[in-house]
Design a protein around this motif. Structure first.
Motif, mmCIF file in Angstrom:
data_model
loop_
_atom_site.group_PDB
_atom_site.id
_atom_site.type_symbol
_atom_site.label_atom_id
_atom_site.label_comp_id
_atom_site.label_asym_id
_atom_site.label_seq_id
_atom_site.Cartn_x
_atom_site.Cartn_y
_atom_site.Cartn_z
ATOM 1 N N LEU A 141 0.834 -1.277 -0.024
ATOM 2 C CA LEU A 141 -0.170 -0.050 -0.031
ATOM 3 C C LEU A 141 0.790 1.298 0.139
ATOM 4 C CD1 LEU A 141 -3.038 -1.018 2.289
ATOM 5 C CD2 LEU A 141 -2.958 -0.716 -0.147
ATOM 6 N N CYS A 142 2.009 1.349 0.617
ATOM 7 C CA CYS A 142 2.823 2.495 0.825
ATOM 8 C C CYS A 142 3.475 2.547 -0.475
ATOM 9 C CB CYS A 142 3.518 2.119 2.015
ATOM 10 S SG CYS A 142 4.852 3.849 2.288
ATOM 11 N N SER A 143 3.811 1.513 -1.018
ATOM 12 C CA SER A 143 4.670 1.442 -2.278
ATOM 13 C C SER A 143 4.048 2.073 -3.562
ATOM 14 C CB SER A 143 5.101 0.006 -2.770
ATOM 15 O OG SER A 143 6.092 -0.362 -1.867
ATOM 16 N N PHE A 144 2.583 2.217 -3.298
ATOM 17 C CA PHE A 144 1.797 2.834 -4.741
ATOM 18 C C PHE A 144 2.295 4.099 -4.912
ATOM 19 C CE2 PHE A 144 -1.742 5.378 -6.193
ATOM 20 C CZ PHE A 144 -2.104 4.471 -7.496
ATOM 21 N N GLY A 145 2.840 4.659 -6.225
ATOM 22 C CA GLY A 145 3.219 5.769 -6.408
ATOM 23 C C GLY A 145 4.763 5.890 -6.054
ATOM 24 N N ASP A 146 5.327 5.042 -5.877
ATOM 25 C CA ASP A 146 6.744 5.134 -5.148
ATOM 26 C C ASP A 146 7.771 5.195 -6.341
ATOM 27 O OD1 ASP A 146 6.281 2.762 -6.670
ATOM 28 O OD2 ASP A 146 7.601 1.540 -5.223
ATOM 29 N N PHE A 147 9.130 5.358 -5.924
ATOM 30 C CA PHE A 147 10.118 5.093 -6.793
ATOM 31 C C PHE A 147 11.170 3.783 -6.801
ATOM 32 C CE2 PHE A 147 14.424 5.751 -7.937
ATOM 33 C CZ PHE A 147 14.357 6.395 -9.049
ATOM 34 N N VAL A 148 11.215 3.352 -7.644
ATOM 35 C CA VAL A 148 11.916 1.927 -7.222
ATOM 36 C C VAL A 148 13.292 2.240 -8.055
ATOM 37 C CG1 VAL A 148 11.852 -0.488 -8.172
ATOM 38 C CG2 VAL A 148 9.814 0.556 -7.421
ATOM 39 N N ALA A 149 14.230 1.668 -7.069
ATOM 40 C CA ALA A 149 15.839 1.658 -7.667
ATOM 41 C C ALA A 149 16.092 -0.095 -7.643
ATOM 42 C CB ALA A 149 16.604 2.252 -7.053
ATOM 43 N N ILE A 150 16.872 -0.449 -8.807
ATOM 44 C CA ILE A 150 17.332 -1.722 -8.726
ATOM 45 C C ILE A 150 18.855 -1.686 -8.959
ATOM 46 C CG2 ILE A 150 16.932 -3.886 -9.987
ATOM 47 C CD1 ILE A 150 13.900 -2.985 -10.500
ATOM 48 N N SER A 151 19.509 -2.492 -8.436
ATOM 49 C CA SER A 151 20.834 -2.490 -8.474
ATOM 50 C C SER A 151 21.827 -3.090 -9.780
ATOM 51 C CB SER A 151 21.549 -3.319 -7.182
ATOM 52 O OG SER A 151 21.257 -4.765 -7.390
ATOM 53 N N HIS A 152 20.929 -4.145 -10.388
ATOM 54 C CA HIS A 152 21.230 -4.466 -11.535
ATOM 55 C C HIS A 152 20.681 -4.354 -12.853
ATOM 56 C CE1 HIS A 152 23.530 -6.808 -8.530
ATOM 57 N NE2 HIS A 152 24.433 -7.347 -9.370
#
Length: 155
Positions: A141-152
């Motif tokens: 629920l908190c992740s809705f509209g989030d920014f995601v970073a991925i290391s690879h």
């Protein structure tokens, strides 16, 4: 005022190159490289992403117009996944919302229960994809509209 400030910085830079001792102060000029959607909050005037003394930014915005908080999310999320991947040797992912992590994870296999709860049973998941699924589902629920970073590299 901006024109006078830029002129002063230019003169200061030239003068500092003419002396043999380091100056007591140094003037720095900022150039807006990319306007942001708004300041800290939507009701505030737009902020700008600035480069210092004509240098290039250390990243590129691929699409959209981020706000100030989005930029902070991006920088903080990238730092977290970079350090997490470096420390564990595994792909990492993080979900940030309003300058706080909503989830962070590394790419380790999901249990049978997690496969069902995250609704990914039967789907092929690489370590990178597993890190993403874990991070986003730490608090969906908190992740809705989030920014995601991925290391690879995303597969």
């Amino acid at each position: 005022y901006a024109l006078t400030s830029a002129y002063d910085a230019s003169v200061s830079q030239w003068m500092s190159e003419q002396v043999t001792e380091p100056p007591a102060t140094k003037t720095v000029s900022f150039e807006v490289e990319r306007p942001l959607k708004y300041g800290c909050n939507p009701h505030q005037l737009p902020a700008g992403l600035c480069a210092v003394n004509g240098q290039k930014l250390p990243f590129e915005v691929v699409a959209g117009t981020p706000g100030y908080i989005n930029l902070l999310d991006a920088v903080n999320a990238w730092q977290l996944v970079h350090e997490l991947a470096k420390g564990t040797g595994k792909p990492a992912a993080a979900s940030f919302k309003h300058v706080s992590p909503a989830g962070a994870a590394i790419g380790v296999p999901l249990s049978d229960t997690e496969l069902d709860v995250y609704e990914v049973r039967g789907k092929p998941l690489t370590d990178v994809a597993t890190a993403y699924v874990r991070a986003r589902n730490a608090d969906p629920l908190c992740s809705f509209g989030d920014f995601v970073a991925i290391s690879h590299k995303v597969d």
